[in-house]
Design an enzyme around this catalytic site. Structure first.
Site: not given
Ligand code: COA
Length: 260
Positions: A66, A112, A115, A135
């Site tokens: 999400a 999400g 999910e 989460e």
């Molecule tokens: N919500 C909003 N933005 C998200 C996102 C999310 N769930 N997941 C990734 N993004 C965005 C990042 O903020 C970043 O945006 P920016 O370039 O404007 O800063 C972009 O997507 C790329 O992500 P980034 O984190 O730079 O890539 P990465 O390769 O370093 O890491 C992940 C990849 C998937 C490990 C990391 O993005 C992450 O942990 N995301 C969140 C996962 C999460 O907790 N999901 C559950 C949400 S309830």
């Protein structure tokens, strides 16, 4: 219909819906959830769509969860509302569609994202896919059905561990857990999903809808799935597909189902 955050493409009986926010790793914001609802609804009501495939654009992410930026300042009431609306609009909606939905998990499927993949009827994954429900690392819990569907698919102990650690599992582990049905190289992912879809399309779409309904009944609280199956089985006898299927068998020819 035109969309801003997703693509929907129809070919040979298959509607492929692609979440298309690669710069945000296809994170599910409110607008994307609404568009997904609309695209799934349209595909389910399209008599030429026999199977729906849901995937993410790019080679990095199916959906990275999400959109955290949208709910970071929510209060208790807004949090509950976010989960309730999302479940109704997308996750329960997808699970209960009468058209088969295959999730083609092409990278990160987190929160999400996992999910959504779990709400699909089954999943195939690319070998680079990584799945998890992170989460609790954000101080929240899965709110789009993850606490319910993950244990259904992988068992309670594995679900507890995945949720408590907030860790990710790789595609092979997901295969071993039964979370995905097949793992394949990324360039072969959509062809594999399409191959499975074409096998599904040879069968009666009305019988498949009844089967989805009956299988889902096993997971509904207070519902006797065996009774649902009996009713669904009976319903099939009133369809043109049943007449065609049984007649074709007796005439030793391939069935040509009208889908009615
Ligand atoms: N919500 C909003 N933005 C998200 C996102 C999310 N769930 N997941 C990734 N993004 C965005 C990042 O903020 C970043 O945006 P920016 O370039 O404007 O800063 C972009 O997507 C790329 O992500 P980034 O984190 O730079 O890539 P990465 O390769 O370093 O890491 C992940 C990849 C998937 C490990 C990391 O993005 C992450 O942990 N995301 C969140 C996962 C999460 O907790 N999901 C559950 C949400 S309830």
């Amino acid at each position: 219909m035109s969309y801003n955050n997703i693509l929907s493409d129809h070919q040979n009986g298959i509607t492929t819906i692609t979440i298309n926010r690669p710069k945000k790793l296809n994170a599910l914001n409110k607008a994307t959830i609404q568009e997904l609802h609309d695209a799934f609804d349209a595909a389910d009501n399209d008599e030429n769509t026999k199977v729906i495939i849901i995937t993410g654009s790019g080679e990095k992410a199916f959906v990275a969860g999400a959109d955290i930026s949208e709910f970071a300042d929510f209060n208790v009431e807004q949090g509950g509302q976010l989960a309730a609306e999302g479940q109704e609009l997308l996750f329960d909606f997808v699970q209960n569609l009468s058209t088969p939905v295959i999730a083609a998990v092409n990278g990160f499927a987190l929160g999400g994202g996992l999910e959504l993949a779990m709400a699909a009827h089954f999943r195939v994954a690319s070998s680079n896919a990584k799945m998890g429900l992170p989460e609790v690392s954000l101080g929240v819990i899965p709110g789009y059905g993850g606490t319910q569907r993950l244990p259904q698919l992988v068992g309670k102990g594995r679900a507890m561990e995945m949720v408590m650690t907030a860790g990710m599992i790789d595609a092979e582990t997901a295969l071993n857990y039964g979370l995905v049905n097949h793992v394949i190289e990324i360039e072969e992912l959509l062809p594999l999903a399409e191959k499975i879809a074409s096998k599904i399309m040879r069968n009666s779409s009305v019988a498949i809808s009844e089967a989805i309904h009956a299988i889902n009944a096993n997971y509904e609280a207070g519902v006797n799935g065996f009774n649902v199956e009996i009713e669904a089985f009976g319903n099939c006898f009133g369809t043109e597909d049943f007449v065609e299927g049984t007649t074709a068998f007796l005439e030793k020819r391939k069935a040509d189902f009208p889908g009615k």
